[in-house]
Design a protein around this motif. Structure first.
Motif, PDB file in Angstrom:
ATOM      1  N   LEU A  45     -31.804   8.054  28.359  1.00 27.12           N
ATOM      2  CA  LEU A  45     -32.768   8.505  27.350  1.00 27.12           C
ATOM      3  C   LEU A  45     -32.232   8.273  25.943  1.00 27.12           C
ATOM      4  CD1 LEU A  45     -34.114  11.895  28.766  1.00 27.12           C
ATOM      5  CD2 LEU A  45     -35.422   9.801  28.390  1.00 27.12           C
ATOM      6  N   ALA A  46     -30.985   8.635  25.715  1.00 24.16           N
ATOM      7  CA  ALA A  46     -30.376   8.449  24.395  1.00 24.16           C
ATOM      8  C   ALA A  46     -30.316   6.968  24.034  1.00 24.16           C
ATOM      9  CB  ALA A  46     -28.978   9.067  24.372  1.00 24.16           C
ATOM     10  N   GLU A  47     -29.951   6.134  24.996  1.00 29.41           N
ATOM     11  CA  GLU A  47     -29.903   4.687  24.752  1.00 29.41           C
ATOM     12  C   GLU A  47     -31.278   4.162  24.366  1.00 29.41           C
ATOM     13  OE1 GLU A  47     -29.231   0.710  27.457  1.00 29.41           O
ATOM     14  OE2 GLU A  47     -28.037   2.482  27.946  1.00 29.41           O
ATOM     15  N   LEU A  48     -32.285   4.622  25.064  1.00 26.03           N
ATOM     16  CA  LEU A  48     -33.651   4.183  24.776  1.00 26.03           C
ATOM     17  C   LEU A  48     -34.126   4.690  23.417  1.00 26.03           C
ATOM     18  CD1 LEU A  48     -35.638   2.414  26.269  1.00 26.03           C
ATOM     19  CD2 LEU A  48     -36.548   4.452  27.389  1.00 26.03           C
ATOM     20  N   MET A  49     -33.747   5.903  23.059  1.00 28.19           N
ATOM     21  CA  MET A  49     -34.143   6.449  21.752  1.00 28.19           C
ATOM     22  C   MET A  49     -33.563   5.626  20.610  1.00 28.19           C
ATOM     23  SD  MET A  49     -34.273  10.605  22.132  1.00 28.19           S
ATOM     24  CE  MET A  49     -32.612  10.830  22.670  1.00 28.19           C
ATOM     25  N   ASP A  50     -32.409   5.021  20.844  1.00 24.90           N
ATOM     26  CA  ASP A  50     -31.752   4.229  19.807  1.00 24.90           C
ATOM     27  C   ASP A  50     -32.214   2.778  19.767  1.00 24.90           C
ATOM     28  OD1 ASP A  50     -30.264   6.400  18.969  1.00 24.90           O
ATOM     29  OD2 ASP A  50     -28.539   5.911  20.246  1.00 24.90           O
ATOM     30  N   ASP A  51     -33.173   2.408  20.594  1.00 25.05           N
ATOM     31  CA  ASP A  51     -33.599   1.008  20.680  1.00 25.05           C
ATOM     32  C   ASP A  51     -35.126   0.893  20.614  1.00 25.05           C
ATOM     33  OD1 ASP A  51     -33.918  -1.694  21.227  1.00 25.05           O
ATOM     34  OD2 ASP A  51     -32.482  -1.699  22.891  1.00 25.05           O
ATOM     35  N   PRO A  52     -35.709   0.984  19.407  1.00 28.41           N
ATOM     36  CA  PRO A  52     -37.173   0.952  19.285  1.00 28.41           C
ATOM     37  C   PRO A  52     -37.812  -0.329  19.795  1.00 28.41           C
ATOM     38  CG  PRO A  52     -36.123   1.024  17.107  1.00 28.41           C
ATOM     39  CD  PRO A  52     -35.043   1.152  18.130  1.00 28.41           C
ATOM     40  N   ALA A  53     -37.135  -1.465  19.641  1.00 26.09           N
ATOM     41  CA  ALA A  53     -37.715  -2.728  20.118  1.00 26.09           C
ATOM     42  C   ALA A  53     -37.824  -2.717  21.644  1.00 26.09           C
ATOM     43  CB  ALA A  53     -36.869  -3.911  19.648  1.00 26.09           C
ATOM     44  N   ARG A  54     -36.807  -2.215  22.297  1.00 31.27           N
ATOM     45  CA  ARG A  54     -36.845  -2.128  23.765  1.00 31.27           C
ATOM     46  C   ARG A  54     -37.931  -1.159  24.224  1.00 31.27           C
ATOM     47  NH1 ARG A  54     -31.826  -0.746  27.869  1.00 31.27           N
ATOM     48  NH2 ARG A  54     -32.936  -1.321  29.767  1.00 31.27           N
ATOM     49  N   ARG A  55     -38.030  -0.006  23.552  1.00 29.44           N
ATOM     50  CA  ARG A  55     -39.087   0.961  23.900  1.00 29.44           C
ATOM     51  C   ARG A  55     -40.460   0.322  23.793  1.00 29.44           C
ATOM     52  NH1 ARG A  55     -36.459   4.428  20.202  1.00 29.44           N
ATOM     53  NH2 ARG A  55     -38.323   4.383  18.905  1.00 29.44           N
ATOM     54  N   GLU A  56     -40.673  -0.415  22.721  1.00 33.92           N
ATOM     55  CA  GLU A  56     -41.973  -1.057  22.517  1.00 33.92           C
ATOM     56  C   GLU A  56     -42.259  -2.095  23.600  1.00 33.92           C
ATOM     57  OE1 GLU A  56     -44.381  -3.625  19.154  1.00 33.92           O
ATOM     58  OE2 GLU A  56     -42.751  -2.317  18.520  1.00 33.92           O
ATOM     59  N   ALA A  57     -41.264  -2.906  23.920  1.00 39.48           N
ATOM     60  CA  ALA A  57     -41.449  -3.937  24.950  1.00 39.48           C
ATOM     61  C   ALA A  57     -41.719  -3.317  26.319  1.00 39.48           C
ATOM     62  CB  ALA A  57     -40.223  -4.838  25.005  1.00 39.48           C
TER      63      ALA A  57
END
Length: 88
Positions: A45-57
Motif C-alpha cells: 500500500l505504501a509503495e503504491l501511495m508513492d507511485d501515482p503513475a502506477r496507480r493511474e495505470a
C-alpha cells in the motif's frame, strides 16, 4: 470479490492477497502479496501511495477489464450459453 470489482469499476488500483480468484479478476489492476501477510500488504500500500503513475495505470487497466470483459452484459452471455449446452 465484490469489493475488487467495485474498485476496478471506479478505476482504483488494488492491493490483494495472492489468490487465484484475485489474479483471474484483477490481473494487472492489482499488486499481489503473500496471503495473510499484513506487513507485506501494508508495504505494498505504501509503495503504491508513492507511485501515482502506477496507480493511474492500474486503475485504468481495471476499469477497461470490467468494461470490456467482466461486466454483467459480457458474463450473462457466457452463463446463458453454458446453460443452453447443459440443458438442451
Amino acid at each position: 470479490m465484490t469489493k475488487m470489482m467495485e474498485y476496478m469499476a471506479h478505476a482504483k488500483p488494488i492491493v490483494a492477497f495472492d489468490l487465484p480468484e484475485h489474479r483471474f479478476t484483477a490481473q494487472a489492476a492489482a499488486m499481489y502479496v503473500r496471503p495473510n501477510d499484513e506487513l507485506e500488504f501494508a508495504r505494498a500500500l505504501a509503495e503504491l501511495m508513492d507511485d501515482p503513475a502506477r496507480r493511474e495505470a492500474m486503475g485504468a487497466f481495471g476499469y477497461r477489464r470490467v468494461s470490456t470483459e467482466l461486466a454483467w452484459g459480457h458474463s450473462a452471455q457466457k452463463l446463458v450459453g453454458m446453460y443452453r449446452r447443459l440443458l438442451p
